[in-house]
Write a protein that holds these residues in place. Structure first.
Motif, PDB file in Angstrom:
ATOM      1  N   GLU A 114       0.815  -1.210   0.000  1.00 26.33           N
ATOM      2  CA  GLU A 114       0.000   0.000   0.000  1.00 26.33           C
ATOM      3  C   GLU A 114       0.853   1.266   0.000  1.00 26.33           C
ATOM      4  O   GLU A 114       0.566   2.223  -0.724  1.00 26.33           O
ATOM      5  N   VAL A 115       1.885   1.249   0.817  1.00 27.20           N
ATOM      6  CA  VAL A 115       2.726   2.448   0.908  1.00 27.20           C
ATOM      7  C   VAL A 115       3.331   2.765  -0.455  1.00 27.20           C
ATOM      8  O   VAL A 115       3.319   3.920  -0.902  1.00 27.20           O
ATOM      9  N   VAL A 174       0.725   4.134  -2.873  1.00 24.60           N
ATOM     10  CA  VAL A 174       0.420   5.548  -2.645  1.00 24.60           C
ATOM     11  C   VAL A 174       1.539   6.428  -3.175  1.00 24.60           C
ATOM     12  O   VAL A 174       1.295   7.452  -3.818  1.00 24.60           O
ATOM     13  N   MET A 193       3.137  14.361   3.531  1.00 21.46           N
ATOM     14  CA  MET A 193       2.758  12.969   3.300  1.00 21.46           C
ATOM     15  C   MET A 193       3.951  12.147   2.857  1.00 21.46           C
ATOM     16  O   MET A 193       4.174  11.032   3.340  1.00 21.46           O
ATOM     17  N   ARG A 239       8.206   5.346   6.434  1.00 22.94           N
ATOM     18  CA  ARG A 239       7.615   4.012   6.432  1.00 22.94           C
ATOM     19  C   ARG A 239       8.340   3.107   5.442  1.00 22.94           C
ATOM     20  O   ARG A 239       8.559   1.916   5.697  1.00 22.94           O
ATOM     21  N   GLN A 286      -6.212   0.192   3.259  1.00 19.02           N
ATOM     22  CA  GLN A 286      -6.248   0.844   4.554  1.00 19.02           C
ATOM     23  C   GLN A 286      -5.476   2.164   4.566  1.00 19.02           C
ATOM     24  O   GLN A 286      -5.938   3.171   5.117  1.00 19.02           O
ATOM     25  N   THR A 287      -4.329   2.160   3.946  1.00 20.98           N
ATOM     26  CA  THR A 287      -3.482   3.356   3.951  1.00 20.98           C
ATOM     27  C   THR A 287      -4.197   4.529   3.298  1.00 20.98           C
ATOM     28  O   THR A 287      -4.246   5.641   3.850  1.00 20.98           O
ATOM     29  N   ILE A 288      -4.770   4.283   2.136  1.00 15.97           N
ATOM     30  CA  ILE A 288      -5.496   5.350   1.456  1.00 15.97           C
ATOM     31  C   ILE A 288      -6.748   5.719   2.240  1.00 15.97           C
ATOM     32  O   ILE A 288      -7.109   6.898   2.336  1.00 15.97           O
ATOM     33  N   ASP A 332      -7.180   5.718   5.440  1.00 18.53           N
ATOM     34  CA  ASP A 332      -6.774   6.610   6.524  1.00 18.53           C
ATOM     35  C   ASP A 332      -6.532   8.021   6.003  1.00 18.53           C
ATOM     36  O   ASP A 332      -6.955   9.013   6.602  1.00 18.53           O
ATOM     37  N   MET A 333      -5.822   8.107   4.893  1.00 19.00           N
ATOM     38  CA  MET A 333      -5.511   9.420   4.335  1.00 19.00           C
ATOM     39  C   MET A 333      -6.773  10.157   3.941  1.00 19.00           C
ATOM     40  O   MET A 333      -6.941  11.343   4.224  1.00 19.00           O
TER      41      MET A 333
END
Lengths: 236, 236
Positions: free
Chosen positions: A86-87, A90, A156, A163, B151-153, B155-156
């Motif tokens: 996910e990181v 993004v 961000m 992370r 989940q990451t997005i 949260d953002m």
DNA sequence: GCGCACATTATTGTATACAATGCTTGCCCA
DNA sequence: TGGGCAAGCATTGTATACAATAATGTGCGC
């Protein structure tokens, strides 16, 4: 593994002082994922009360750099496989466009700063300070967001980069070489030329490169724990 | 403007309780930008010590929902023009792709949940509870990220939506009507049909619509302060 | 009557004391 | 000998007391 107090100056120690010191230590892989961060321990090191330390830890938890388990304490985060994916997803959404924007707005001074950044990175590598090199290569990405004059994205990316550093600590493939500085160099050139399209494309492929240099197939949590237990914070 | 304690249940009041109560109040425009959030005041309201309140406030500050001025206290944030632009730019980078992904992954159950969401939104509007309607329409976007299983997005977006609520409080143009639920309805249809491309496109234009319904030309900070001072939290 | 300096008050910042929780260790008993 | 339970210990969670800072009000001099 050690948390150096670094600069001795007489400035008062605030929560931010502690927070960024710990953050930097994690970023430089001096603190391995899973390491316990005791409150008393930290307050001793920095000479402040637990109140300050707790504030700092809460701040780091918000950035997903550490995890606070209720009644258990704070631990350096161990991003899951999913979280790692996910990181980077993004980052691939945010950073290419940001690089484009940076290329459009960059001044000669900005480019000089980026160059300087790379130079420092090389110095660190030559000195064998792999941790500092990693830290600087992360800050490079933040710097680009700053040049793009986009505070929100810069914040961000700052967090995402930190992370990412944890993700690299856990999932980096031994085999893959570190060809980072080349990619960064190419990016500087594109930005210096104000070539927005090229900058965007280079950033995109740079991130894909990074992403693919990770072993995101397996490596279950249990094994991670075991490893950190056995190797005691400095393996890998 | 009032912070209702809402549910009375015997559950212990944690920092999260306070944090989300305040967050929701801001989101629903019951607390106007600039409002001072005194620590004693909040600890009285929720029956906890200032320690808990401070933790909650720090959490909100990390989300840019409030601003903590040293030795001055916490205030509901007043996003600048630049910040407002940035927030929507980021949303436009993240959300369309997320909607695409949601359309690919959505189950019948997910679609039903979204439908229910809209229904509640309409109920709130009919009841004249504009604040709650706004809150729900924000959560709709978060829900889509949840469906996308990111989940990451999620949260953002949760944070970006809350910030957007503040931006709307400050910059919403009186003239522009609220045609939101139409856009949301169209999105549900696209997602229900698993039409990824259409979902992405609809989300994109929905965000552009929202963005353009704001008056982001001027309205200097001074005027904002003065206005909130003179009208006392409920003008506009 | 106006403005500035000073005292007062209110509010936040920090440290510490106490309570609660979870972990460890050592004992007991099967 | 091994498992389980209990007491002690270490660590975190919460509340409160004190210190520092900024806001407010008051009085004096001009």
């Amino acid at each position: 593994m050690t948390l150096t107090t670094s600069h001795s100056s007489s400035a008062p120690v605030t929560a931010d002082t502690v927070s960024s010191a710990v953050s930097q230590a994690i970023h430089q892989h001096r603190l391995a994922p899973g390491t316990k961060l005791g409150e008393d321990e930290l307050s001793d090191i920095y000479g402040v009360s637990r109140t300050i330390v707790r504030t700092a830890l809460q701040s780091l938890a918000h950035q997903h750099i550490i995890e606070i388990k209720r009644n258990r304490g704070a631990f350096v985060a161990q991003p899951s496989l999913t979280e790692a994916q996910e990181v980077f997803e993004v980052r691939e959404l945010l950073e290419p466009r940001t690089a484009r924007s940076a290329a459009q707005k960059a001044t000669a001074n900005d480019v000089a700063l980026l160059q300087d950044h790379i130079t420092q990175e090389h110095t660190a590598i030559d000195a064998g300070d792999r941790g500092r090199a990693l830290y600087l290569s992360g800050k490079f990405h933040v710097e680009i967001a700053r040049i793009a004059q986009h505070q929100t994205i810069a914040d961000m990316i700052n967090v995402l980069v930190a992370r990412s550093s944890l993700i690299i600590a856990l999932y980096w493939r031994r085999e893959s070489a570190i060809c980072e500085s080349q990619a960064h160099h190419a990016l500087i050139n594109a930005i210096g030329d104000n070539d927005a399209a090229r900058a965007e494309e280079l950033m995109q492929s740079h991130l894909v490169d990074l992403h693919s240099a990770l072993n995101l197939k397996e490596l279950p949590a249990v094994e991670q724990d075991l490893r950190t237990m056995l190797l005691g914070n400095q393996g890998r």
